[in-house]
Design a protein around this motif. Structure first.
Motif, PDB file in Angstrom:
ATOM      1  N   ALA A   1      54.573   0.964 -13.952  1.00 55.69           N
ATOM      2  CA  ALA A   1      54.303   1.186 -15.373  1.00 55.69           C
ATOM      3  C   ALA A   1      54.073  -0.109 -16.139  1.00 55.69           C
ATOM      4  O   ALA A   1      53.442  -0.106 -17.201  1.00 55.69           O
ATOM      5  N   THR A   2      54.572  -1.218 -15.631  1.00 58.65           N
ATOM      6  CA  THR A   2      54.412  -2.491 -16.344  1.00 58.65           C
ATOM      7  C   THR A   2      52.998  -3.040 -16.217  1.00 58.65           C
ATOM      8  O   THR A   2      52.543  -3.795 -17.082  1.00 58.65           O
ATOM      9  N   GLY A   3      52.299  -2.700 -15.136  1.00 62.86           N
ATOM     10  CA  GLY A   3      50.969  -3.251 -14.908  1.00 62.86           C
ATOM     11  C   GLY A   3      50.974  -4.731 -14.586  1.00 62.86           C
ATOM     12  O   GLY A   3      49.924  -5.393 -14.671  1.00 62.86           O
ATOM     13  N   LEU A   4      52.138  -5.272 -14.188  1.00 65.18           N
ATOM     14  CA  LEU A   4      52.260  -6.703 -13.908  1.00 65.18           C
ATOM     15  C   LEU A   4      51.973  -7.000 -12.433  1.00 65.18           C
ATOM     16  O   LEU A   4      52.153  -6.144 -11.563  1.00 65.18           O
ATOM     17  N   VAL A   5      51.551  -8.230 -12.192  1.00 66.56           N
ATOM     18  CA  VAL A   5      51.211  -8.682 -10.847  1.00 66.56           C
ATOM     19  C   VAL A   5      52.427  -9.348 -10.218  1.00 66.56           C
ATOM     20  O   VAL A   5      53.145 -10.115 -10.872  1.00 66.56           O
ATOM     21  N   ASP A   6      52.676  -9.050  -8.958  1.00 70.28           N
ATOM     22  CA  ASP A   6      53.700  -9.778  -8.200  1.00 70.28           C
ATOM     23  C   ASP A   6      53.090 -11.112  -7.793  1.00 70.28           C
ATOM     24  O   ASP A   6      52.478 -11.252  -6.735  1.00 70.28           O
ATOM     25  N   THR A   7      53.240 -12.102  -8.643  1.00 70.60           N
ATOM     26  CA  THR A   7      52.541 -13.375  -8.456  1.00 70.60           C
ATOM     27  C   THR A   7      52.969 -14.085  -7.179  1.00 70.60           C
ATOM     28  O   THR A   7      52.158 -14.763  -6.533  1.00 70.60           O
ATOM     29  N   ALA A   8      54.250 -13.953  -6.801  1.00 70.65           N
ATOM     30  CA  ALA A   8      54.712 -14.626  -5.587  1.00 70.65           C
ATOM     31  C   ALA A   8      54.036 -14.049  -4.354  1.00 70.65           C
ATOM     32  O   ALA A   8      53.660 -14.782  -3.435  1.00 70.65           O
ATOM     33  N   ARG A   9      53.862 -12.731  -4.326  1.00 68.59           N
ATOM     34  CA  ARG A   9      53.220 -12.105  -3.165  1.00 68.59           C
ATOM     35  C   ARG A   9      51.734 -12.423  -3.111  1.00 68.59           C
ATOM     36  O   ARG A   9      51.176 -12.654  -2.038  1.00 68.59           O
ATOM     37  N   VAL A  10      51.089 -12.499  -4.272  1.00 65.38           N
ATOM     38  CA  VAL A  10      49.635 -12.696  -4.308  1.00 65.38           C
ATOM     39  C   VAL A  10      49.261 -14.168  -4.163  1.00 65.38           C
ATOM     40  O   VAL A  10      48.325 -14.514  -3.424  1.00 65.38           O
ATOM     41  N   TYR A  11      49.995 -15.049  -4.845  1.00 68.75           N
ATOM     42  CA  TYR A  11      49.612 -16.458  -4.882  1.00 68.75           C
ATOM     43  C   TYR A  11      50.557 -17.364  -4.082  1.00 68.75           C
ATOM     44  O   TYR A  11      50.183 -18.479  -3.731  1.00 68.75           O
ATOM     45  N   GLY A  12      51.793 -16.901  -3.827  1.00 66.20           N
ATOM     46  CA  GLY A  12      52.776 -17.684  -3.102  1.00 66.20           C
ATOM     47  C   GLY A  12      53.295 -18.874  -3.923  1.00 66.20           C
ATOM     48  O   GLY A  12      52.709 -19.214  -4.951  1.00 66.20           O
ATOM     49  N   PRO A  13      54.362 -19.499  -3.469  1.00 62.73           N
ATOM     50  CA  PRO A  13      55.237 -19.048  -2.383  1.00 62.73           C
ATOM     51  C   PRO A  13      56.186 -17.954  -2.856  1.00 62.73           C
ATOM     52  O   PRO A  13      56.442 -17.813  -4.047  1.00 62.73           O
ATOM     53  N   SER A  14      56.689 -17.171  -1.910  1.00 60.76           N
ATOM     54  CA  SER A  14      57.592 -16.079  -2.231  1.00 60.76           C
ATOM     55  C   SER A  14      58.919 -16.264  -1.511  1.00 60.76           C
ATOM     56  O   SER A  14      58.952 -16.681  -0.347  1.00 60.76           O
ATOM     57  N   VAL A  15      60.012 -15.964  -2.192  1.00 62.29           N
ATOM     58  CA  VAL A  15      61.343 -16.063  -1.582  1.00 62.29           C
ATOM     59  C   VAL A  15      61.836 -14.692  -1.123  1.00 62.29           C
ATOM     60  O   VAL A  15      62.922 -14.589  -0.559  1.00 62.29           O
ATOM     61  N   TYR A  16      61.043 -13.643  -1.381  1.00 59.28           N
ATOM     62  CA  TYR A  16      61.459 -12.289  -1.047  1.00 59.28           C
ATOM     63  C   TYR A  16      60.547 -11.699   0.021  1.00 59.28           C
ATOM     64  O   TYR A  16      59.347 -11.962   0.048  1.00 59.28           O
ATOM     65  N   GLY A  17      61.137 -10.877   0.871  1.00 60.91           N
ATOM     66  CA  GLY A  17      60.363 -10.124   1.836  1.00 60.91           C
ATOM     67  C   GLY A  17      60.136  -8.707   1.344  1.00 60.91           C
ATOM     68  O   GLY A  17      60.303  -8.405   0.152  1.00 60.91           O
ATOM     69  N   ASN A  18      59.763  -7.842   2.238  1.00 57.76           N
ATOM     70  CA  ASN A  18      59.589  -6.429   1.901  1.00 57.76           C
ATOM     71  C   ASN A  18      60.930  -5.853   1.477  1.00 57.76           C
ATOM     72  O   ASN A  18      61.917  -5.972   2.204  1.00 57.76           O
TER      73      ASN A  18
END
Length: 285
Positions: free
Chosen positions: A149-166
């Motif tokens: 509902a927020t329409g926000l992008v998970d920037t870490a998953r798309v652009y990196g780096p990410s500290v979270y997995g699935n």
């Protein structure tokens, strides 16, 4: 002899250290305390896993409440980051790499240079972290990057780096512990602690750290505005309850540091007063 003139036993702390010098807490004990708190927090976060449905339900409630009270949209901050891949990458790196090391560096510096401030800051951080853990257990909350509902992008998953997995398989972190935001709560305490512990006229610039942290956690869609507000409330309560040690005159020792008169780090300015008052204070030690 009376209490004023009787010499201290040989080898005692009284002869080894002047009364205005603040001893540092034992290093091994402090390392064990900090490590223990971290392990308890990590274990507690694992207890909060497995509440996916409740976490998403709470996320929708938080999102609707923010819109009802007309808080600024998190998307407005994220749109600034999405103007360039490089800026988004920097924000993700800041989120992943600055939070914990900055807090550790803050505690180490206080321990070495301002031991009386260190004890106070460590207690406040421990209290805020413990309260946050309880709230994470009672109110699991999915971050905005997970809520469609927020329409926000998970920037870490798309652009990196990410500290979270699935989220379904991530066993190292509880991704449904968005409220309160310890990223923001710890950053704000670091700024407050450094402002109190230093005397430079530039010390207020430390507030840029929590401000930048706030923009990062919101812009990367890891937290809602309410997460930061809740963290601020918990920190304010902890600061109101856990006060810095005070001198006999009632002045916080945190404001009577060596920085005020160029003395060696870790030393306090003796309390001011009439000679007879200082003598009586010495007799009571």
């Amino acid at each position: 002899m009376n209490a004023r003139t009787e010499p201290a036993p040989a080898g005692s702390d009284a002869t080894a250290r002047p009364p205005h010098v603040i001893a540092r807490p034992p290093l091994v004990r402090e390392l064990l305390l900090v490590a223990g708190l971290f392990l308890v927090y990590k274990f507690g976060r694992q207890l909060a896993t497995g509440h996916t449905g409740e976490a998403f339900h709470n996320a929708q409630r938080v999102w609707d409440f923010e819109r009802a009270v007309q808080l600024p949209g998190e998307g407005a901050v994220q749109s600034l980051l999405l103007h360039g891949d490089g800026l988004t990458h920097v924000a993700n790196t800041y989120y992943a790499a600055v939070h914990f090391p900055a807090t550790v560096a803050f505690l180490v510096w206080l321990y070495l240079r301002r031991p009386v401030h260190y004890v106070w800051a460590r207690r406040v951080l421990a209290a805020v972290t413990a309260a946050a853990l309880v709230l994470h257990l009672l109110f699991p909350l999915a971050p905005p990057r997970m809520l469609a509902a927020t329409g926000l992008v998970d920037t870490a998953r798309v652009y990196g780096p990410s500290v979270y997995g699935n989220p379904a398989t991530d066993s190292l972190s509880n991704q449904f512990a968005a409220m309160p935001s310890l990223h923001f709560g710890w950053a704000l305490m670091v700024a407050i602690g450094l402002i109190v512990a230093t005397r430079s006229r530039w010390r207020w610039l430390w507030l840029l750290h929590p401000l930048l942290t706030l923009l990062v956690i919101v812009g990367t869609a890891n937290h809602y505005w309410l997460d930061a507000i809740a963290a601020t409330a918990l920190l304010g309560l902890a600061l109101a309850v856990i006060l810095p040690r005070t001198s006999p005159g009632g002045t916080p020792n945190s404001l009577r540091t060596a920085a005020t008169d160029g003395r060696a780090p870790g030393m306090l300015v003796p309390a001011q007063g009439r000679p007879e008052e200082r003598a009586l204070a010495g007799a009571g030690r």
